[in-house]
Design a protein around this motif. Structure first.
Motif, PDB file in Angstrom:
ATOM      1  N   MET A   1      13.817   5.022 -14.718  1.00  0.00           N
ATOM      2  CA  MET A   1      13.166   4.777 -16.001  1.00  0.00           C
ATOM      3  C   MET A   1      11.641   4.915 -15.948  1.00  0.00           C
ATOM      4  O   MET A   1      11.013   5.209 -16.960  1.00  0.00           O
ATOM      5  N   GLY A   2      11.044   4.659 -14.792  1.00  0.00           N
ATOM      6  CA  GLY A   2       9.589   4.748 -14.681  1.00  0.00           C
ATOM      7  C   GLY A   2       9.035   3.647 -13.797  1.00  0.00           C
ATOM      8  O   GLY A   2       9.769   2.811 -13.260  1.00  0.00           O
ATOM      9  N   THR A   3       7.701   3.639 -13.656  1.00  0.00           N
ATOM     10  CA  THR A   3       7.039   2.651 -12.806  1.00  0.00           C
ATOM     11  C   THR A   3       6.539   1.472 -13.632  1.00  0.00           C
ATOM     12  O   THR A   3       6.340   1.573 -14.842  1.00  0.00           O
ATOM     13  N   LEU A   4       6.326   0.355 -12.933  1.00  0.00           N
ATOM     14  CA  LEU A   4       5.899  -0.876 -13.589  1.00  0.00           C
ATOM     15  C   LEU A   4       4.537  -1.315 -13.071  1.00  0.00           C
ATOM     16  O   LEU A   4       4.235  -1.165 -11.889  1.00  0.00           O
ATOM     17  N   ALA A   5       3.742  -1.874 -13.975  1.00  0.00           N
ATOM     18  CA  ALA A   5       2.465  -2.468 -13.586  1.00  0.00           C
ATOM     19  C   ALA A   5       2.722  -3.898 -13.139  1.00  0.00           C
ATOM     20  O   ALA A   5       3.635  -4.561 -13.612  1.00  0.00           O
ATOM     21  N   ASN A   6       1.898  -4.367 -12.235  1.00  0.00           N
ATOM     22  CA  ASN A   6       2.087  -5.706 -11.679  1.00  0.00           C
ATOM     23  C   ASN A   6       1.398  -6.757 -12.541  1.00  0.00           C
ATOM     24  O   ASN A   6       0.391  -7.337 -12.176  1.00  0.00           O
ATOM     25  N   HIS A   7       1.925  -6.975 -13.756  1.00  0.00           N
ATOM     26  CA  HIS A   7       1.371  -8.016 -14.616  1.00  0.00           C
ATOM     27  C   HIS A   7       2.434  -8.470 -15.599  1.00  0.00           C
ATOM     28  O   HIS A   7       3.441  -7.789 -15.819  1.00  0.00           O
ATOM     29  N   ASP A   8       2.216  -9.601 -16.213  1.00  0.00           N
ATOM     30  CA  ASP A   8       3.151 -10.165 -17.186  1.00  0.00           C
ATOM     31  C   ASP A   8       3.057  -9.399 -18.504  1.00  0.00           C
ATOM     32  O   ASP A   8       2.024  -8.849 -18.855  1.00  0.00           O
ATOM     33  N   GLY A   9       4.168  -9.378 -19.237  1.00  0.00           N
ATOM     34  CA  GLY A   9       4.156  -8.758 -20.548  1.00  0.00           C
ATOM     35  C   GLY A   9       4.332  -7.249 -20.537  1.00  0.00           C
ATOM     36  O   GLY A   9       4.011  -6.581 -21.505  1.00  0.00           O
ATOM     37  N   MET A  10       4.834  -6.689 -19.430  1.00  0.00           N
ATOM     38  CA  MET A  10       5.040  -5.250 -19.332  1.00  0.00           C
ATOM     39  C   MET A  10       6.108  -4.796 -20.314  1.00  0.00           C
ATOM     40  O   MET A  10       7.144  -5.431 -20.474  1.00  0.00           O
ATOM     41  N   LYS A  11       5.855  -3.658 -20.996  1.00  0.00           N
ATOM     42  CA  LYS A  11       6.811  -3.092 -21.939  1.00  0.00           C
ATOM     43  C   LYS A  11       6.975  -1.605 -21.650  1.00  0.00           C
ATOM     44  O   LYS A  11       6.007  -0.919 -21.336  1.00  0.00           O
ATOM     45  N   MET A  12       8.215  -1.134 -21.789  1.00  0.00           N
ATOM     46  CA  MET A  12       8.510   0.266 -21.531  1.00  0.00           C
ATOM     47  C   MET A  12       9.297   0.829 -22.709  1.00  0.00           C
ATOM     48  O   MET A  12      10.422   0.381 -22.981  1.00  0.00           O
ATOM     49  N   PRO A  13       8.760   1.798 -23.450  1.00  0.00           N
ATOM     50  CA  PRO A  13       9.480   2.353 -24.591  1.00  0.00           C
ATOM     51  C   PRO A  13      10.680   3.186 -24.150  1.00  0.00           C
ATOM     52  O   PRO A  13      10.676   3.794 -23.070  1.00  0.00           O
ATOM     53  N   ILE A  14      11.721   3.227 -25.007  1.00  0.00           N
ATOM     54  CA  ILE A  14      12.894   4.051 -24.758  1.00  0.00           C
ATOM     55  C   ILE A  14      13.196   4.845 -26.029  1.00  0.00           C
ATOM     56  O   ILE A  14      12.688   4.528 -27.104  1.00  0.00           O
TER      57      ILE A  14
ATOM     58  N   SER B   1       0.830  -1.195   0.000  1.00  0.00           N
ATOM     59  CA  SER B   1       0.000   0.000   0.000  1.00  0.00           C
ATOM     60  C   SER B   1       0.874   1.259   0.000  1.00  0.00           C
ATOM     61  O   SER B   1       1.802   1.394   0.810  1.00  0.00           O
ATOM     62  N   GLY B   2       0.574   2.157  -0.920  1.00  0.00           N
ATOM     63  CA  GLY B   2       1.304   3.416  -0.990  1.00  0.00           C
ATOM     64  C   GLY B   2       2.665   3.314  -1.654  1.00  0.00           C
ATOM     65  O   GLY B   2       3.398   4.307  -1.709  1.00  0.00           O
ATOM     66  N   MET B   3       3.002   2.157  -2.184  1.00  0.00           N
ATOM     67  CA  MET B   3       4.302   1.955  -2.827  1.00  0.00           C
ATOM     68  C   MET B   3       4.096   1.487  -4.270  1.00  0.00           C
ATOM     69  O   MET B   3       3.131   0.786  -4.570  1.00  0.00           O
ATOM     70  N   THR B   4       5.000   1.872  -5.143  1.00  0.00           N
ATOM     71  CA  THR B   4       4.906   1.460  -6.543  1.00  0.00           C
ATOM     72  C   THR B   4       6.252   0.937  -7.030  1.00  0.00           C
ATOM     73  O   THR B   4       7.306   1.515  -6.698  1.00  0.00           O
ATOM     74  N   PRO B   5       6.260  -0.178  -7.770  1.00  0.00           N
ATOM     75  CA  PRO B   5       7.533  -0.709  -8.282  1.00  0.00           C
ATOM     76  C   PRO B   5       8.112   0.229  -9.342  1.00  0.00           C
ATOM     77  O   PRO B   5       7.408   0.659 -10.262  1.00  0.00           O
ATOM     78  N   THR B   6       9.390   0.541  -9.195  1.00  0.00           N
ATOM     79  CA  THR B   6      10.053   1.503 -10.068  1.00  0.00           C
ATOM     80  C   THR B   6      11.301   0.878 -10.674  1.00  0.00           C
ATOM     81  O   THR B   6      12.077   0.224  -9.969  1.00  0.00           O
TER      82      THR B   6
END
Length: 237
Positions: free
Chosen positions: A182-195, A162-167
């Motif tokens: 770089m940014g935060t991540l959603a808690n699910h499979d298949g996460m992609k982050m553009p660069i 609670s109150g924390m986000t994966p970064t």
């Protein structure tokens, strides 16, 4: 750790697939795994790009006489259309199994390509990030072709606090250099982050990927304030 999450295993399979030496059911099984796991596709694509010059570097192969004879018999062309190779190289290939000669050519060409590309820019990067207890793992791959970071992770592997986000962080090899948030991540499979291209170039100086849990009620910091839950060395492919 699952078998196909072990770099010592999947990198060997990816290289064999790219070279064409992975055959039969093993090749079909690896293709199914590629469809499921992003990091396997990224590693395989990187090796395929690295070995692409092999097709032009390999010398022309003269099939053995028995191959032409079999074709002539199958087409019922008669002896007058049978093509007979000449020369000591053709006789040697007729004596040796074709696969042995082809493998020797491929092996020599692979070594040449590796030497020529040793100092070239990689096609991709990969990091196997483990939890402090090494009980769980996240594989992150960065491809020059897609210009994005792809995360292959089990469902719900990131802590739900609670109150924390994966970064997501990039940690430079030079410890005097600042960390890259770089940014935060959603808690699910298949996460992609553009660069962008700037970040891609900076990856050459990055030694490690990491994920930390950061407080959402505070301004973004230039280094982790919370616990680092996953980390791993970055390797060029």
């Amino acid at each position: 750790m699952k078998r196909y999450q072990n770099p010592d295993i999947f990198e060997h399979l990816a290289m064999s697939y790219a070279l064409g030496t992975l055959q039969g059911r093993a090749r079909l099984r690896f293709e199914k795994l590629q469809a499921k796991h992003l990091y396997l596709r990224a590693v395989t694509d990187a090796y395929q790009q690295q070995f692409a010059p092999l097709a032009q570097m390999l010398p022309g192969e003269q099939p053995p006489a028995r191959v032409w004879a079999a074709i002539s018999r199958e087409l019922k062309l008669g002896k007058q259309t049978t093509i007979q190779p000449a020369g000591w190289l053709a006789r040697l290939q007729d004596y040796l199994p074709w696969s042995v000669a082809a493998f020797a050519s491929v092996a020599a060409s692979v070594m040449t390509v590796l030497l020529l590309t040793a100092n070239s820019q990689p096609a991709a990067y990969m990091a196997t990030m483990k939890s402090p207890e090494a009980a769980q793992m996240i594989v992150a791959t960065v491809s020059r072709e897609t210009m994005q970071v792809a995360f292959d992770m089990p469902a719900n592997v990131l802590p739900a606090e609670s109150g924390m986000t994966p970064t997501f962080w990039c940690i430079p090899k030079d410890k005097a250099m600042p960390l890259m948030r770089m940014g935060t991540l959603a808690n699910h499979d298949g996460m992609k982050m553009p660069i962008d291209k700037k970040v891609w170039k900076e990856l050459a100086g990055v030694g490690e990927f990491a994920i930390s849990m950061e407080p959402m009620d505070k301004p973004p910091a230039d280094k982790p304030m919370g616990k680092v839950v996953f980390s791993g060395e970055l390797a060029a492919l």
